[in-house]
Write a protein that holds these residues in place. Structure first.
Motif, PDB file in Angstrom:
ATOM      1  N   VAL A 104       4.288 -11.597   6.470  1.00 51.74           N
ATOM      2  CA  VAL A 104       3.539 -10.729   5.552  1.00 51.74           C
ATOM      3  C   VAL A 104       3.354  -9.344   6.169  1.00 51.74           C
ATOM      4  O   VAL A 104       3.445  -8.326   5.468  1.00 51.74           O
ATOM      5  CB  VAL A 104       2.178 -11.363   5.183  1.00 51.74           C
ATOM      6  CG1 VAL A 104       1.281 -10.368   4.461  1.00 51.74           C
ATOM      7  CG2 VAL A 104       2.389 -12.592   4.309  1.00 51.74           C
ATOM      8  N   TYR A 105       3.095  -9.279   7.485  1.00 56.06           N
ATOM      9  CA  TYR A 105       2.956  -7.984   8.143  1.00 56.06           C
ATOM     10  C   TYR A 105       4.230  -7.161   7.987  1.00 56.06           C
ATOM     11  O   TYR A 105       4.178  -5.957   7.764  1.00 56.06           O
ATOM     12  CB  TYR A 105       2.655  -8.189   9.637  1.00 56.06           C
ATOM     13  CG  TYR A 105       1.189  -8.184   9.992  1.00 56.06           C
ATOM     14  CD1 TYR A 105       0.239  -8.708   9.126  1.00 56.06           C
ATOM     15  CD2 TYR A 105       0.753  -7.654  11.193  1.00 56.06           C
ATOM     16  CE1 TYR A 105      -1.109  -8.717   9.465  1.00 56.06           C
ATOM     17  CE2 TYR A 105      -0.599  -7.654  11.529  1.00 56.06           C
ATOM     18  CZ  TYR A 105      -1.515  -8.190  10.662  1.00 56.06           C
ATOM     19  OH  TYR A 105      -2.844  -8.189  10.993  1.00 56.06           O
ATOM     20  N   ARG A 106       5.374  -7.809   8.130  1.00 56.75           N
ATOM     21  CA  ARG A 106       6.641  -7.085   7.969  1.00 56.75           C
ATOM     22  C   ARG A 106       6.754  -6.507   6.564  1.00 56.75           C
ATOM     23  O   ARG A 106       7.199  -5.371   6.375  1.00 56.75           O
ATOM     24  CB  ARG A 106       7.826  -8.022   8.248  1.00 56.75           C
ATOM     25  CG  ARG A 106       8.061  -8.313   9.707  1.00 56.75           C
ATOM     26  CD  ARG A 106       9.448  -8.901   9.906  1.00 56.75           C
ATOM     27  NE  ARG A 106       9.601  -9.349  11.278  1.00 56.75           N
ATOM     28  CZ  ARG A 106       9.736 -10.622  11.636  1.00 56.75           C
ATOM     29  NH1 ARG A 106       9.731 -11.571  10.729  1.00 56.75           N
ATOM     30  NH2 ARG A 106       9.865 -10.945  12.905  1.00 56.75           N
ATOM     31  N   ILE A 107       6.372  -7.302   5.578  1.00 50.68           N
ATOM     32  CA  ILE A 107       6.409  -6.828   4.192  1.00 50.68           C
ATOM     33  C   ILE A 107       5.482  -5.629   4.020  1.00 50.68           C
ATOM     34  O   ILE A 107       5.837  -4.632   3.382  1.00 50.68           O
ATOM     35  CB  ILE A 107       6.031  -7.965   3.216  1.00 50.68           C
ATOM     36  CG1 ILE A 107       7.082  -9.086   3.281  1.00 50.68           C
ATOM     37  CG2 ILE A 107       5.913  -7.443   1.786  1.00 50.68           C
ATOM     38  CD1 ILE A 107       6.702 -10.328   2.482  1.00 50.68           C
ATOM     39  N   ALA A 108       4.290  -5.703   4.619  1.00 51.09           N
ATOM     40  CA  ALA A 108       3.319  -4.607   4.520  1.00 51.09           C
ATOM     41  C   ALA A 108       3.844  -3.340   5.192  1.00 51.09           C
ATOM     42  O   ALA A 108       3.703  -2.228   4.654  1.00 51.09           O
ATOM     43  CB  ALA A 108       1.991  -5.026   5.141  1.00 51.09           C
ATOM     44  N   ILE A 109       4.451  -3.486   6.361  1.00 48.99           N
ATOM     45  CA  ILE A 109       4.993  -2.331   7.076  1.00 48.99           C
ATOM     46  C   ILE A 109       6.090  -1.674   6.247  1.00 48.99           C
ATOM     47  O   ILE A 109       6.163  -0.445   6.140  1.00 48.99           O
ATOM     48  CB  ILE A 109       5.515  -2.749   8.461  1.00 48.99           C
ATOM     49  CG1 ILE A 109       4.326  -3.045   9.386  1.00 48.99           C
ATOM     50  CG2 ILE A 109       6.403  -1.675   9.063  1.00 48.99           C
ATOM     51  CD1 ILE A 109       4.706  -3.715  10.679  1.00 48.99           C
ATOM     52  N   ASN A 110       6.939  -2.490   5.638  1.00 48.83           N
ATOM     53  CA  ASN A 110       7.995  -1.934   4.787  1.00 48.83           C
ATOM     54  C   ASN A 110       7.415  -1.232   3.566  1.00 48.83           C
ATOM     55  O   ASN A 110       7.915  -0.187   3.135  1.00 48.83           O
ATOM     56  CB  ASN A 110       8.969  -3.035   4.357  1.00 48.83           C
ATOM     57  CG  ASN A 110       9.838  -3.509   5.502  1.00 48.83           C
ATOM     58  OD1 ASN A 110      10.093  -2.769   6.443  1.00 48.83           O
ATOM     59  ND2 ASN A 110      10.288  -4.749   5.443  1.00 48.83           N
ATOM     60  N   ALA A 111       6.343  -1.791   3.007  1.00 45.31           N
ATOM     61  CA  ALA A 111       5.682  -1.153   1.860  1.00 45.31           C
ATOM     62  C   ALA A 111       5.110   0.203   2.267  1.00 45.31           C
ATOM     63  O   ALA A 111       5.214   1.188   1.528  1.00 45.31           O
ATOM     64  CB  ALA A 111       4.587  -2.057   1.302  1.00 45.31           C
ATOM     65  N   ALA A 112       4.500   0.264   3.466  1.00 44.61           N
ATOM     66  CA  ALA A 112       3.948   1.532   3.953  1.00 44.61           C
ATOM     67  C   ALA A 112       5.055   2.553   4.197  1.00 44.61           C
ATOM     68  O   ALA A 112       4.890   3.743   3.893  1.00 44.61           O
ATOM     69  CB  ALA A 112       3.153   1.292   5.238  1.00 44.61           C
TER      70      ALA A 112
END
Length: 199
Positions: free
Chosen positions: A78-86
């Protein structure tokens, strides 16, 4: 709950969610929403944007959940997804407004140093200057160094967890954090009157 039991609980909830239980996925959202918001808020200024990106992160996770195989911990994924979203958010903002101020009115790592009851105006000023200097030093780091440092110092993740999250060996994480600390210390020496490193 121990880290092992925590991972087992997450794996159980993931399996239940993959089997169609929306309640199981909602429990994962409740568990990690604050951590994802903290991660996003370190690089995204507007709280409304943070909320939108957090929602986007979990929506993307829900849609991609059938493909999740558990090769990494759920929160790492989920953190990876969030970083990509940012990153997408910043790319969009950069196209709209190429120059953006790095000023941080909130203080070190998004927290304002709390004054003591006996703080003098000079001490308060020095504290704020040090906080601003630390913010500027962290903002000046290379992205991989800044992310590794914040995941370690703010989120308290282990080197192995950061390595998993950043998809690199633990030794690389240690090197990035060491270089980040040295760079921050170097920039702060003038503010510290030539004293030692802040860590």
């Amino acid at each position: 709950m121990s880290a092992g039991n925590d991972a087992e609980a997450d794996a159980f909830l993931v399996r239940e969610a993959q089997a169609g239980s929306r309640a199981a996925f909602d429990m994962l959202v409740l568990k990690y929403q604050r951590r994802v918001e903290r991660l996003l808020s370190r690089s995204v200024r507007d709280p409304a944007d943070v909320a939108d990106l957090c929602q986007e992160t979990f929506l993307a996770a829900y849609r991609a959940l059938p493909a999740f195989r558990g090769d990494s911990a759920f929160y790492t994924w989920v953190y990876r997804i969030a970083i990509n979203a940012a990153k997408r958010h910043h790319g969009h903002r950069a196209r709209q407004r190429p120059v953006e101020s790095l000023d941080d009115d909130e203080g070190t790592f998004g927290t304002d140093p709390a004054p003591s009851d006996h703080a003098t105006p000079e001490a308060l000023l020095a504290s704020r200057q040090l906080a601003r200097g630390l913010d500027e030093a962290v903002a000046a780091l290379a992205e991989d160094q800044r992310r590794a440092l914040l995941l370690r110092e703010v989120d308290g993740l282990s080197y192995d967890e950061i390595a998993d999250l950043m998809d690199c060996p633990p030794g690389t994480v240690r090197s990035r954090i060491f270089r980040a600390r040295e760079a921050v210390a170097s920039r702060l020496r003038a503010l510290l009157g030539g004293g030692g490193r802040p860590w």
